[in-house]
Design a protein around this motif. Structure first.
Motif, short mmCIF file in Angstrom:
data_model
loop_
_atom_site.label_atom_id
_atom_site.label_comp_id
_atom_site.label_asym_id
_atom_site.label_seq_id
_atom_site.Cartn_x
_atom_site.Cartn_y
_atom_site.Cartn_z
N ALA A 1 -5.86 -24.10 37.53
CA ALA A 1 -5.41 -25.48 37.61
C ALA A 1 -6.23 -26.23 38.65
O ALA A 1 -6.84 -25.63 39.52
CB ALA A 1 -3.94 -25.51 37.98
N ARG B 1 11.07 -39.86 37.09
CA ARG B 1 10.09 -38.92 37.63
C ARG B 1 10.01 -37.67 36.78
O ARG B 1 8.94 -37.15 36.50
CB ARG B 1 10.47 -38.55 39.06
CG ARG B 1 9.40 -37.73 39.73
CD ARG B 1 9.88 -37.17 41.03
NE ARG B 1 11.01 -36.28 40.81
CZ ARG B 1 11.79 -35.83 41.77
NH1 ARG B 1 11.61 -36.21 42.99
NH2 ARG B 1 12.78 -35.01 41.49
N SER B 2 11.19 -37.17 36.36
CA SER B 2 11.17 -35.93 35.57
C SER B 2 10.51 -36.17 34.21
O SER B 2 9.92 -35.28 33.64
CB SER B 2 12.57 -35.38 35.41
OG SER B 2 13.26 -36.09 34.41
N PRO C 1 -3.09 -32.24 43.41
CA PRO C 1 -1.73 -32.30 42.89
C PRO C 1 -1.52 -33.53 42.02
O PRO C 1 -2.27 -34.50 42.11
CB PRO C 1 -0.88 -32.37 44.16
CG PRO C 1 -1.77 -32.94 45.19
CD PRO C 1 -3.17 -32.57 44.84
N SER C 2 -0.47 -33.46 41.18
CA SER C 2 -0.12 -34.61 40.35
C SER C 2 0.53 -35.68 41.23
O SER C 2 1.36 -35.38 42.08
CB SER C 2 0.85 -34.14 39.28
OG SER C 2 1.66 -35.20 38.86
N GLU D 1 6.69 -36.40 35.15
CA GLU D 1 6.09 -35.23 35.79
C GLU D 1 6.82 -33.99 35.30
O GLU D 1 7.65 -33.44 35.99
CB GLU D 1 6.23 -35.37 37.31
CG GLU D 1 5.20 -34.62 38.08
CD GLU D 1 5.26 -35.01 39.55
OE1 GLU D 1 4.28 -35.56 40.03
OE2 GLU D 1 6.28 -34.77 40.19
N SER D 2 6.49 -33.60 34.06
CA SER D 2 7.31 -32.54 33.47
C SER D 2 6.56 -31.23 33.38
O SER D 2 6.97 -30.33 32.68
CB SER D 2 7.79 -32.98 32.09
OG SER D 2 6.67 -33.36 31.33
N GLY D 3 5.46 -31.08 34.09
CA GLY D 3 4.75 -29.81 34.08
C GLY D 3 3.56 -29.84 33.14
O GLY D 3 3.40 -30.76 32.34
N SER D 4 2.72 -28.82 33.25
CA SER D 4 1.51 -28.81 32.46
C SER D 4 1.09 -27.38 32.15
O SER D 4 1.39 -26.46 32.91
CB SER D 4 0.39 -29.52 33.21
OG SER D 4 0.14 -28.83 34.43
N ILE D 5 0.43 -27.22 31.01
CA ILE D 5 -0.15 -25.94 30.65
C ILE D 5 -1.65 -26.16 30.53
O ILE D 5 -2.07 -26.99 29.73
CB ILE D 5 0.39 -25.43 29.30
CG1 ILE D 5 1.92 -25.35 29.32
CG2 ILE D 5 -0.21 -24.08 28.93
CD1 ILE D 5 2.53 -24.99 27.98
N VAL D 6 -2.45 -25.49 31.33
CA VAL D 6 -3.90 -25.65 31.19
C VAL D 6 -4.54 -24.28 31.04
O VAL D 6 -4.03 -23.28 31.54
CB VAL D 6 -4.53 -26.40 32.39
CG1 VAL D 6 -4.08 -27.82 32.46
CG2 VAL D 6 -4.25 -25.68 33.69
#
Lengths: 474, 313
Positions: free
Chosen positions: A250, A237-238, A254-255, A241-246
Motif C-alpha cells: 500500500a 466519513r465512513s 494515508p487517506s 473512507e471505507s477501506g481499500s484493496i490494492v
C-alpha cells in the motif's frame, strides 16, 4: 438594577482565527505525514506510544492557542478555557467513552447495516458526545461571570469539544499500542476538527441562551443539532473512507478524505456561526438586549428540557442497540425449532442438521448434528467418537472440561474443548479454536450441539450460544 | 493580526523543527545488506601466479565485478563489465594467489566517485591458505529494491594498505557485457547461464497459469497495525453482494475464504481464476466491511498475488 450589560463589541477577526486554526492544524498534519513518509522512523514500544500521545494532543493545543490569541480584547482567563478543556477531557474519559465503548459496545454492531450505522452514529455516539460537551459548559462555566460574550459560548464549547476529542485520540493511541505516525495524525486531526465544529455549534446556542432570553426549546434544539451534525459526520466519513484493496504494497501516504471533510465542516461551521453572531450583535445594537432580568428560572427549565431531550435521544439509541444486537432469527429444521442471533448467517454443511455462523463478525459457529447410536453407547462414548473424528481432522484436539448437566429436562453431557485449525494453509499462523458441546441422548440418536469460536471472542459468543441452546426444542 | 500571525508562525516552526529532529534521529528506511564470499581453490591461477608458501597476498587490480541475481547470489565465474537496469546487488571482488596468516580484507564502496562519502565499508579477517581463489563482497538493499543507477567505485585494502581499485556502471548493461570465466578453465560443473541469472526483464512472455493463489495482509488504515481474525471472503462468480447479504450470507455461496493470523496475514483456501469477476467481502470486528463487486485478477499479475487491505473503524 445591577444587571450586567452584555458586551456587544464585535470581533471582526475571530472567525478569521478559526480559519487560521483549521489551516494551522492541516499544515501540521501535512508536515507530520511528510516527515513520516520521508524518514519512516522505526518507532516501537514505549517511544511509539509517547510520540503518539504528543501528536494526539498537539492539534487541540494548536487550536486553543489560536483562539486564545484572537480573544485579546477581553480575553477569557486562560485558566478558565484550559479548565473547560480538561473537564471535557475528564468527562469524556470517565463517562462518555466508557458509555459508547463498554456499555453500548458500538464498535461491535455499528457497521452491521446502513440502519445500524445511521441510528448508532446519531443516537448513541452523537448524543453521548454532544451531551457530555453540553454538561461540561453548562455546569462548569455557564453561570460564571466570565461567560459574558456571545463568542464565549463558542470558545468554551470548542474547548470542551477539543477536550473530548483529545480523550478519544489518546485512547486511540493507547488502544492500538501506538500507530503509524502519518496515518494516526490524520485521524487525530480529523477527530479534533470535527469535534471543534459541532461543539462550536452547541457553544453558539449556549452563548445566545446566556445573553438573550431564549425560548425553552432553544438549548434542546442546540443539543439536537450538535448530535445530528456529529452523527452525520461519522456516517459521511465512513461512506467516504471505507477501506481499500490494492495489489502489492500500500502507499505510504494515508487517506485524507476524512480529514478534508472535517476541515471543510469546521470552516463552514465557523463561517455560519460568524455570520449569526454578527447578526445577533447588530440586532442587540438596534433593539437592545433581550436578556432576562432573572434568567435563573428560565435557565433551570431549559436545562431540564435539554436533559429530557438527551434522554429521548439515548432511549432511541438503547432501542437501536438492543434490536441490532439482540435480534433473533427463528428456524424449524428436521424437528428442531429455535432461534439464533439475527446477525448470524446459514452455513449448513453435509452432515449438519443446522449450522449458523457469524460470518461477517467474529466467525463463530453454532451447529446441531445428530449421530446414530450404536447398541449400549452412552454420552461418554459419543464424546469419544467426536474426539477421534476431530483428532484426525484438526491438530492438538483436547477436551478441557467435561460435566453432566441437563438440557430440556433430558440428561446431557457438556464438554469444553480446544484445537488448532490449520485452515489458513501456508504463510499464516494457525488458529486456536475453542468450543463447547452439549451431547443429549434422544432415543436411538445422539444430538450434538456445538459452539466454535476463538479464545478472544469466547466471552462474547458464549452467552449467545447459551441462549441458542436454551431456546432449542426438539 | 500581524503580531498574532507572527506568533502563530513562530509556534508552528518551533514544532516543525522539534518534530523534524525527532524524525531524523529515528529515521530508518531501507538498509544496506552486504556479505563477503570466498571461494578457495578455484583453478584460476592463470591470472595470479600461485606460491608454494604464502608470504604476500597478491590480488587482481583493477577490481573485478561479478554477476549477481535478484536474491543476492554471486556468480564468481561471470565477470561483468556493466550491470543491467534494475540491478539489486553488485559484487566487487578479486582473484588472489594465497592468503598469509593475519590477513584482514577491507572493502569500501562509493557511489559517484572516490572523493564522495563511502556508501559502505566493512572488514573481514580471512583464514590463511596456500591456494589461490576468488573473493567478493556484494552489497544491495535489504529489501531487494534496485540500487541507484550510475557509477560505483570500490577500494580493496589488505591489512589497511590499498591493494586494488575498480569502477563499474550500474544500468544499461546487457548479456554481452558478461565474460564467462568458468568455461575458460574447462570446469566440468554445469555453470548457470547468464540467461537464467538476468531474467528479470523476460517474465512477460511466460505462460500464465489459469489460477492464482491470493494472499495478503489486512491492516488498520490509520495505525497500519495488522488486524487479526479478519476474513477475506470471495463469493462464487455470479453471486452479487446484495443478493448474498439478502440471503443471510450462506456459506454455500462462498468460493474461497481466508482468515488473518495475528500478523494480519491470510491465504485464500482456494486459488482464484484469472479474468473472472468475483464479489469480495473483507470483514473484521469493529471495522467497516469492504465490499468489492468487481474483483478480478488479470494476466498481468504475478502468482501469488499479494494484496494489501486497509480497513477503517
Amino acid at each position: 438594577m445591577a444587571q450586567q450589560q452584555p458586551v456587544v463589541r464585535q470581533r471582526a477577526a475571530w472567525w478569521q482565527s478559526a480559519i487560521l486554526a483549521v489551516v494551522g492544524v492541516l499544515v501540521f498534519v501535512g508536515i507530520v505525514i511528510g516527515l513520516d513518509a520521508a524518514f519512516q522512523p522505526q518507532l516501537t514500544g514505549t517511544s511509539l506510544i509517547i510520540v503518539g500521545i504528543i501528536l494526539a494532543i498537539v492539534p487541540a493545543i494548536l487550536w486553543l492557542v489560536f483562539f486564545y490569541l484572537q480573544d485579546r480584547l477581553e480575553p477569557e482567563p486562560k485558566r478558565e478555557v484550559f479548565k473547560i478543556f480538561i473537564v471535557g477531557l475528564a468527562l469524556a474519559s470517565a463517562i462518555g467513552i466508557p458509555l459508547t465503548d463498554q456499555v453500548f459496545r458500538v464498535e461491535d454492531w455499528l457497521y452491521r447495516s446502513s440502519t445500524s450505522l445511521v441510528l448508532g452514529a446519531i443516537f448513541v455516539i452523537g448524543a453521548i458526545e454532544a451531551f457530555i460537551i453540553y454538561l461540561t459548559v453548562r455546569h462548569f462555566i455557564y453561570d460564571s461571570d466570565e461567560f459574558n460574550e456571545r463568542t464565549d459560548g463558542m470558545v468554551y464549547g470548542t474547548a470542551a469539544g477539543l477536550g473530548y476529542a483529545t480523550a478519544l485520540n489518546v485512547q486511540f493511541i493507547l488502544g492500538s499500542g501506538g500507530a503509524a505516525l502519518g496515518g494516526a495524525e490524520v485521524f487525530i486531526a480529523e477527530v479534533a476538527l470535527a469535534h471543534a465544529a459541532f461543539a462550536g455549534v452547541l457553544g453558539y446556542f449556549l452563548g445566545r441562551a446566556k445573553l438573550e432570553r431564549e425560548r425553552i426549546w432553544w438549548l434542546p434544539i442546540g443539543l439536537l443539532l450538535a448530535t445530528v451534525l456529529n452523527g452525520l459526520f461519522i456516517i459521511a466519513r465512513s461512506r467516504l473512507e471505507s477501506g481499500s484493496i490494492v495489489v502489492g504494497a500500500a502507499s505510504v501516504l494515508p487517506s485524507i478524505t476524512g480529514l478534508i471533510l472535517a476541515g471543510a465542516l469546521a470552516l463552514v461551521v465557523a463561517a455560519i456561526i460568524a455570520a449569526l453572531i454578527r447578526r445577533d450583535i447588530s440586532h442587540t445594537e438596534t433593539r437592545g438586549s433581550r436578556a432576562a432580568v432573572d434568567a435563573h428560572i428560565g435557565d433551570m427549565q431549559s436545562n431540564r428540557v435539554t436533559v429530557g431531550m438527551f434522554a429521548v435521544l439515548i432511549i432511541v439509541g438503547i432501542i437501536t442497540a438492543a434490536v441490532v444486537t439482540g435480534g433473533m432469527t427463528s428456524f424449524d429444521v428436521s424437528g428442531f425449532k429455535g432461534d439464533y442471533p439475527a446477525h448470524f448467517g446459514l452455513a449448513t454443511r453435509e452432515g449438519d442438521v443446522l449450522r449458523v455462523a457469524d460470518t461477517l463478525g467474529s466467525g463463530a459457529e453454532f451447529a446441531i448434528q445428530t449421530l446414530d447410536l450404536e447398541a449400549g453407547e452412552d454420552a461418554n462414548r459419543v464424546a469419544a467418537r467426536l474426539t477421534v473424528q476431530r483428532g484426525t481432522e484438526f491438530q492438538a484436539y483436547k477436551v478441557l472440561e467435561s460435566a453432566e448437566t441437563t438440557l430440556n429436562g433430558k440428561p446431557a453431557l457438556m464438554q469444553r474443548f480446544a484445537y488448532v485449525d490449520m485452515r489458513t494453509l501456508v504463510k499464516a499462523l494457525p488458529i486456536v479454536v475453542e468450543g463447547k458441546d452439549y451431547i443429549v441422548l434422544d432415543g436411538n440418536r445422539a444430538i450434538v450441539i456445538t459452539m466454535l469460536t476463538t479464545p478472544d471472542n469466547l466471552p462474547d459468543v458464549e452467552p449467545q450460544f447459551q441462549q441458542f441452546v436454551e431456546r432449542l426444542t426438539f | 493580526m500581524n503580531a498574532q500571525l507572527k506568533l502563530f508562525l513562530a509556534i508552528l516552526s518551533t514544532l516543525i523543527l522539534l518534530l523534524a529532529s525527532v524524525f531524523t534521529a529515528l529515521a530508518g528506511g531501507p538498509h544496506w545488506q552486504a556479505a563477503a564470499g570466498n571461494l578457495v581453490g578455484t583453478d584460476d591461477g592463470a591470472r595470479v601466479p600461485a606460491q608454494a608458501k604464502c608470504t604476500k597476498m597478491e590480488i587482481s587490480n583493477p577490481s573485478l565485478w561479478f554477476a549477481t541475481d535478484k536474491e543476492g547470489n554471486v556468480y564468481a565465474d561471470k565477470i561483468v563489465k556493466q550491470y543491467p537496469d534494475g540491478t539489486s546487488y553488485i559484487a566487487a571482488g578479486f582473484e588472489y594467489n594465497c592468503i598469509p596468516k593475519n590477513t584482514t580484507v577491507t572493502v569500501v564502496y562509493y557511489y559517484g566517485g572516490f572523493d564522495t562519502e563511502p556508501v559502505f565499508t566493512d572488514s573481514s579477517k580471512e583464514k590463511a591458505t596456500n591456494e589461490g581463489g576468488t573473493f567478493w563482497w556484494y552489497i544491495g538493499y535489504d529489501d531487494g529494491t534496485p540500487i541507484p543507477e550510475g557509477d560505483w567505485q570500490v577500494e580493496w585494502y589488505i591489512n589497511k594498505k590499498l591493494a586494488s581499485q575498480g569502477e563499474i556502471t550500474v544500468g544499461g548493461g546487457t548479456k554481452e557485457d558478461v565474460e564467462d570465466i568458468g568455461d575458460e578453465t574447462g570446469d566440468d560443473e554445469e555453470s548457470t547461464s547468464i540467461d537464467d541469472i538476468w531474467n528479470w526483464g523476460d517474465e512477460e512472455g511466460e505462460d500464465q497459469a489459469a489460477t492464482v493463489t491470493v494472499q495478503g495482509t489486512i491492516v488498520d488504515g490509520k495505525t497500519k497495525k495488522p488486524i487479526a481474525g479478519a476474513m477475506f471472503i470471495v463469493l462464487n462468480p455470479g453471486v452479487g453482494a446484495q443478493e448474498w447479504v439478502d440471503a443471510k450470507f450462506p456459506t454455500e455461496d462462498v468460493f474461497s475464504a481466508g482468515q488473518t493470523d495475528t500478523k494480519g496475514k491470510f491465504v485464500l483456501s482456494q486459488p482464484l481464476e484469472r479474468n473472472v469477476t468475483y464479489t469480495v467481502f473483507v470483514v473484521a470486528k469493529g471495522y467497516q466491511p469492504i465490499v468489492a463487486e468487481d474483483f478480478m485478477i488479470d494476466d498481468q499479475q504475478e502468482d501469488p498475488v499479494d494484496l494489501t487491505i486497509k480497513m477503517y473503524k
